[in-house]
Design a protein around this motif. Sequence first.
Motif, PDB file in Angstrom:
ATOM      1  N   GLY A  21      52.727   9.199  33.020  1.00  0.00           N
ATOM      2  CA  GLY A  21      53.886   8.328  32.896  1.00  0.00           C
ATOM      3  C   GLY A  21      54.292   8.140  31.449  1.00  0.00           C
ATOM      4  O   GLY A  21      53.737   8.761  30.543  1.00  0.00           O
ATOM      5  N   ARG A  22      55.245   7.269  31.253  1.00  0.00           N
ATOM      6  CA  ARG A  22      55.734   6.944  29.914  1.00  0.00           C
ATOM      7  C   ARG A  22      54.966   5.742  29.381  1.00  0.00           C
ATOM      8  O   ARG A  22      54.751   4.762  30.096  1.00  0.00           O
ATOM      9  N   PHE A  23      54.576   5.827  28.114  1.00  0.00           N
ATOM     10  CA  PHE A  23      53.872   4.726  27.459  1.00  0.00           C
ATOM     11  C   PHE A  23      54.868   3.601  27.193  1.00  0.00           C
ATOM     12  O   PHE A  23      55.878   3.806  26.523  1.00  0.00           O
ATOM     13  N   ILE A  24      54.593   2.411  27.748  1.00  0.00           N
ATOM     14  CA  ILE A  24      55.460   1.248  27.539  1.00  0.00           C
ATOM     15  C   ILE A  24      55.001   0.473  26.314  1.00  0.00           C
ATOM     16  O   ILE A  24      55.799   0.076  25.488  1.00  0.00           O
ATOM     17  N   GLY A  25      53.696   0.258  26.218  1.00  0.00           N
ATOM     18  CA  GLY A  25      53.185  -0.472  25.062  1.00  0.00           C
ATOM     19  C   GLY A  25      51.839  -1.104  25.330  1.00  0.00           C
ATOM     20  O   GLY A  25      51.295  -1.040  26.434  1.00  0.00           O
ATOM     21  N   TYR A  26      51.309  -1.704  24.274  1.00  0.00           N
ATOM     22  CA  TYR A  26      50.041  -2.415  24.338  1.00  0.00           C
ATOM     23  C   TYR A  26      50.317  -3.889  24.622  1.00  0.00           C
ATOM     24  O   TYR A  26      51.313  -4.437  24.178  1.00  0.00           O
ATOM     25  N   GLN A  27      49.416  -4.535  25.320  1.00  0.00           N
ATOM     26  CA  GLN A  27      49.471  -5.983  25.524  1.00  0.00           C
ATOM     27  C   GLN A  27      48.515  -6.626  24.518  1.00  0.00           C
ATOM     28  O   GLN A  27      47.866  -5.938  23.731  1.00  0.00           O
ATOM     29  N   ALA A  28      48.382  -7.943  24.556  1.00  0.00           N
ATOM     30  CA  ALA A  28      47.504  -8.660  23.617  1.00  0.00           C
ATOM     31  C   ALA A  28      46.054  -8.249  23.832  1.00  0.00           C
ATOM     32  O   ALA A  28      45.553  -8.243  24.955  1.00  0.00           O
ATOM     33  N   SER A  29      45.384  -7.900  22.737  1.00  0.00           N
ATOM     34  CA  SER A  29      43.981  -7.482  22.787  1.00  0.00           C
ATOM     35  C   SER A  29      43.052  -8.681  22.758  1.00  0.00           C
ATOM     36  O   SER A  29      43.402  -9.752  22.278  1.00  0.00           O
ATOM     37  N   TYR A  30      41.840  -8.478  23.269  1.00  0.00           N
ATOM     38  CA  TYR A  30      40.784  -9.485  23.221  1.00  0.00           C
ATOM     39  C   TYR A  30      39.449  -8.754  23.167  1.00  0.00           C
ATOM     40  O   TYR A  30      39.399  -7.538  23.350  1.00  0.00           O
ATOM     41  N   THR A  31      38.360  -9.482  22.901  1.00  0.00           N
ATOM     42  CA  THR A  31      37.047  -8.838  22.826  1.00  0.00           C
ATOM     43  C   THR A  31      36.233  -9.163  24.073  1.00  0.00           C
ATOM     44  O   THR A  31      36.407 -10.205  24.702  1.00  0.00           O
ATOM     45  N   ARG A  32      35.343  -8.250  24.405  1.00  0.00           N
ATOM     46  CA  ARG A  32      34.412  -8.416  25.524  1.00  0.00           C
ATOM     47  C   ARG A  32      33.045  -7.959  25.046  1.00  0.00           C
ATOM     48  O   ARG A  32      32.933  -7.007  24.283  1.00  0.00           O
ATOM     49  N   GLU A  33      32.015  -8.624  25.493  1.00  0.00           N
ATOM     50  CA  GLU A  33      30.651  -8.310  25.066  1.00  0.00           C
ATOM     51  C   GLU A  33      29.926  -7.505  26.138  1.00  0.00           C
ATOM     52  O   GLU A  33      30.085  -7.756  27.323  1.00  0.00           O
ATOM     53  N   LEU A  77      36.703  -4.105  21.593  1.00  0.00           N
ATOM     54  CA  LEU A  77      38.091  -4.512  21.773  1.00  0.00           C
ATOM     55  C   LEU A  77      38.609  -3.997  23.105  1.00  0.00           C
ATOM     56  O   LEU A  77      38.427  -2.831  23.446  1.00  0.00           O
ATOM     57  N   VAL A  78      39.252  -4.879  23.878  1.00  0.00           N
ATOM     58  CA  VAL A  78      39.884  -4.512  25.142  1.00  0.00           C
ATOM     59  C   VAL A  78      41.388  -4.716  24.967  1.00  0.00           C
ATOM     60  O   VAL A  78      41.830  -5.800  24.617  1.00  0.00           O
ATOM     61  N   THR A  79      42.151  -3.652  25.199  1.00  0.00           N
ATOM     62  CA  THR A  79      43.599  -3.717  25.065  1.00  0.00           C
ATOM     63  C   THR A  79      44.237  -3.240  26.367  1.00  0.00           C
ATOM     64  O   THR A  79      44.063  -2.080  26.747  1.00  0.00           O
ATOM     65  N   PRO A  80      44.948  -4.125  27.070  1.00  0.00           N
ATOM     66  CA  PRO A  80      45.690  -3.660  28.240  1.00  0.00           C
ATOM     67  C   PRO A  80      46.846  -2.746  27.807  1.00  0.00           C
ATOM     68  O   PRO A  80      47.558  -3.047  26.861  1.00  0.00           O
ATOM     69  N   VAL A  81      46.975  -1.628  28.489  1.00  0.00           N
ATOM     70  CA  VAL A  81      48.011  -0.635  28.193  1.00  0.00           C
ATOM     71  C   VAL A  81      48.902  -0.537  29.424  1.00  0.00           C
ATOM     72  O   VAL A  81      48.419  -0.509  30.550  1.00  0.00           O
ATOM     73  N   ARG A  82      50.198  -0.470  29.196  1.00  0.00           N
ATOM     74  CA  ARG A  82      51.135  -0.350  30.320  1.00  0.00           C
ATOM     75  C   ARG A  82      51.838   0.999  30.277  1.00  0.00           C
ATOM     76  O   ARG A  82      52.260   1.468  29.222  1.00  0.00           O
ATOM     77  N   MET A  95      42.140  -0.341  27.984  1.00  0.00           N
ATOM     78  CA  MET A  95      41.588   0.573  26.994  1.00  0.00           C
ATOM     79  C   MET A  95      40.481  -0.166  26.252  1.00  0.00           C
ATOM     80  O   MET A  95      40.712  -1.227  25.687  1.00  0.00           O
ATOM     81  N   HIS A  96      39.272   0.381  26.294  1.00  0.00           N
ATOM     82  CA  HIS A  96      38.144  -0.199  25.573  1.00  0.00           C
ATOM     83  C   HIS A  96      37.985   0.555  24.270  1.00  0.00           C
ATOM     84  O   HIS A  96      37.868   1.767  24.258  1.00  0.00           O
ATOM     85  N   GLY A  97      37.987  -0.167  23.164  1.00  0.00           N
ATOM     86  CA  GLY A  97      37.889   0.464  21.858  1.00  0.00           C
ATOM     87  C   GLY A  97      39.257   0.588  21.219  1.00  0.00           C
ATOM     88  O   GLY A  97      40.191  -0.143  21.560  1.00  0.00           O
ATOM     89  N   GLN A  98      39.366   1.541  20.306  1.00  0.00           N
ATOM     90  CA  GLN A  98      40.600   1.662  19.533  1.00  0.00           C
ATOM     91  C   GLN A  98      41.061   3.109  19.449  1.00  0.00           C
ATOM     92  O   GLN A  98      40.261   4.031  19.520  1.00  0.00           O
ATOM     93  N   LEU A  99      42.364   3.246  19.290  1.00  0.00           N
ATOM     94  CA  LEU A  99      42.985   4.533  18.991  1.00  0.00           C
ATOM     95  C   LEU A  99      43.719   4.382  17.666  1.00  0.00           C
ATOM     96  O   LEU A  99      44.077   3.268  17.287  1.00  0.00           O
ATOM     97  N   PRO A 100      43.998   5.473  16.961  1.00  0.00           N
ATOM     98  CA  PRO A 100      44.805   5.371  15.742  1.00  0.00           C
ATOM     99  C   PRO A 100      46.180   4.782  16.058  1.00  0.00           C
ATOM    100  O   PRO A 100      46.745   5.035  17.125  1.00  0.00           O
ATOM    101  N   PRO A 123      41.467  -4.056  35.997  1.00  0.00           N
ATOM    102  CA  PRO A 123      42.196  -2.776  36.105  1.00  0.00           C
ATOM    103  C   PRO A 123      41.266  -1.608  35.756  1.00  0.00           C
ATOM    104  O   PRO A 123      40.204  -1.793  35.167  1.00  0.00           O
ATOM    105  N   VAL A 124      41.702  -0.406  36.108  1.00  0.00           N
ATOM    106  CA  VAL A 124      40.905   0.776  35.782  1.00  0.00           C
ATOM    107  C   VAL A 124      40.791   0.922  34.264  1.00  0.00           C
ATOM    108  O   VAL A 124      41.627   0.422  33.518  1.00  0.00           O
ATOM    109  N   LYS A 125      39.736   1.609  33.839  1.00  0.00           N
ATOM    110  CA  LYS A 125      39.460   1.780  32.406  1.00  0.00           C
ATOM    111  C   LYS A 125      39.950   3.154  31.954  1.00  0.00           C
ATOM    112  O   LYS A 125      39.670   4.161  32.599  1.00  0.00           O
ATOM    113  N   LEU A 126      40.662   3.184  30.839  1.00  0.00           N
ATOM    114  CA  LEU A 126      41.160   4.418  30.248  1.00  0.00           C
ATOM    115  C   LEU A 126      39.988   5.157  29.600  1.00  0.00           C
ATOM    116  O   LEU A 126      39.298   4.610  28.749  1.00  0.00           O
TER     117      LEU A 126
END
Length: 173
Positions: A21-33, A77-82, A95-100, A123-126
Amino acid sequence: MDDTELHRERILRHVSPIITGRFIGYQASYTREVRVGRPLAVSVYVAAGIAQLLGSLLRMKPARRSLKELRMGPEFLVTPVRLRDDLGQTYEIEMHGQLPQSALHRGDLVQVRTEPQKDRTLPVKLMQVVNLTTMQPLTPRIPTRWSHLGPAVLLQAAAGLMVTGLLVAALLR
């Protein structure tokens, strides 16, 4: 329903392992242990303690961490991606972790490989994303339990296991 009410976009949970699909954007990130299991933490702690005891006899400075610190795993870091598919349906993926920062831009055509999480309410994990616009494969990087324990503690644990093995071998002769 009148025209003055706001229309909320319906977010779907995708079950297929591949989403295009088309990348819409990132949502607000938060941390998980991530918790480190008690057996692993205790075995590393005891083995490192043996090496620390030997090190204190040789006047070496040990790397000290409490069992409680070892059990509290790494935070990531956990970032919801749409994403939006060709039918206009919106999907949310974690998305767990980071991308450039320059890896994904709004509107890029992407294909993501996902996995379900242990907690089925999430949600499913990227796992991997291929930016089909730039043909760039990307994998988010997250800290692991081993990187959390740290090389100093793991080396002490290995030394403690070797000392214990040598002592047991000497006693069994």
